[in-house]
Design a protein around this motif. Structure first.
Motif, PDB file in Angstrom:
ATOM      1  N   TYR A 139      -3.702   0.579  -2.914  1.00 34.59           N
ATOM      2  CA  TYR A 139      -3.463  -1.008  -2.502  1.00 34.59           C
ATOM      3  C   TYR A 139      -3.178  -1.755  -3.511  1.00 34.59           C
ATOM      4  O   TYR A 139      -3.844  -1.896  -4.530  1.00 34.59           O
ATOM      5  N   LEU A 152      -0.997   0.915   9.229  1.00 31.02           N
ATOM      6  CA  LEU A 152      -1.574  -0.041   8.391  1.00 31.02           C
ATOM      7  C   LEU A 152      -2.380  -0.832   9.148  1.00 31.02           C
ATOM      8  O   LEU A 152      -1.827  -1.855   9.810  1.00 31.02           O
ATOM      9  N   HIS A 204       0.713   5.983   0.164  1.00 32.85           N
ATOM     10  CA  HIS A 204      -0.333   7.080   0.242  1.00 32.85           C
ATOM     11  C   HIS A 204       0.556   8.173   0.200  1.00 32.85           C
ATOM     12  O   HIS A 204       1.654   8.407   0.522  1.00 32.85           O
ATOM     13  N   ALA A 231       0.959  -1.026  -0.115  1.00 29.48           N
ATOM     14  CA  ALA A 231      -0.115  -0.033   0.057  1.00 29.48           C
ATOM     15  C   ALA A 231       0.926   1.190  -0.083  1.00 29.48           C
ATOM     16  O   ALA A 231       2.115   1.176   0.335  1.00 29.48           O
ATOM     17  N   LYS A 242      -6.418  -5.200  -0.940  1.00 30.30           N
ATOM     18  CA  LYS A 242      -7.672  -4.281  -1.063  1.00 30.30           C
ATOM     19  C   LYS A 242      -8.705  -4.661  -0.468  1.00 30.30           C
ATOM     20  O   LYS A 242      -9.253  -5.970  -0.638  1.00 30.30           O
ATOM     21  N   THR A 263      -5.911  -1.076   5.239  1.00 27.47           N
ATOM     22  CA  THR A 263      -6.293   0.162   5.336  1.00 27.47           C
ATOM     23  C   THR A 263      -5.281   1.231   5.888  1.00 27.47           C
ATOM     24  O   THR A 263      -4.880   0.798   6.930  1.00 27.47           O
TER      25      THR A 263
END
Length: 127
Positions: free
Chosen positions: A63, A84, A51, A49, A68, A72
């Motif tokens: 992700y 995470l 961000h 993942a 997925k 999150t």
């Protein structure tokens, strides 16, 4: 100097949850995109993942298909930490998990795009 400190790994049964943490400085979280990768024994490091931070509590996230809906990303700017959250864990999620930082707003799924890496934290999911 960018430092990333991970924590939160451990042993969990299949179907369980764990939350990994990646602590960094305020400037790192502001100026860098952060990614999560994992590496299982005998396998290459793979993207989990990533961000980048837009502002306030807003960020974009990406992700891997394999996680997925189960994993999150979140962040707490008050403590300069990215999380995470991993749920519905499977034995195939077993690996050492790494937090990594790449300067700028454009994350990447390629490990070699990241300059700084944390020390890694072991996640083991038993069947």
């Amino acid at each position: 100097q960018v430092q990333l400190v991970e924590s939160g790994g451990g042993l969990v049964q299949a179907g369980g949850s764990l939350r990994l943490s990646c602590a960094a400085s305020e400037s790192t979280l502001r100026d860098y995109s952060l990614g999560w990768f994992r590496q299982a024994p005998g396998k290459e490091r793979e993207f989990v993942a990533a961000h980048n931070w837009i502002g306030g509590t807003t960020f974009n996230a990406d992700y891997a298909y394999s996680v997925k809906g189960r994993f999150t990303i979140s962040r707490d700017n008050a403590v300069n930490t990215v999380f995470l959250q991993m749920g519905s864990l499977k034995p195939e999620d077993t690996a050492v998990y790494y937090c990594a930082a790449k300067f700028g707003r454009n994350w990447s799924r390629q490990p070699n795009a990241y300059t700084y890496w944390g020390q890694g934290t072991q996640v083991t999911v038993s069947s």
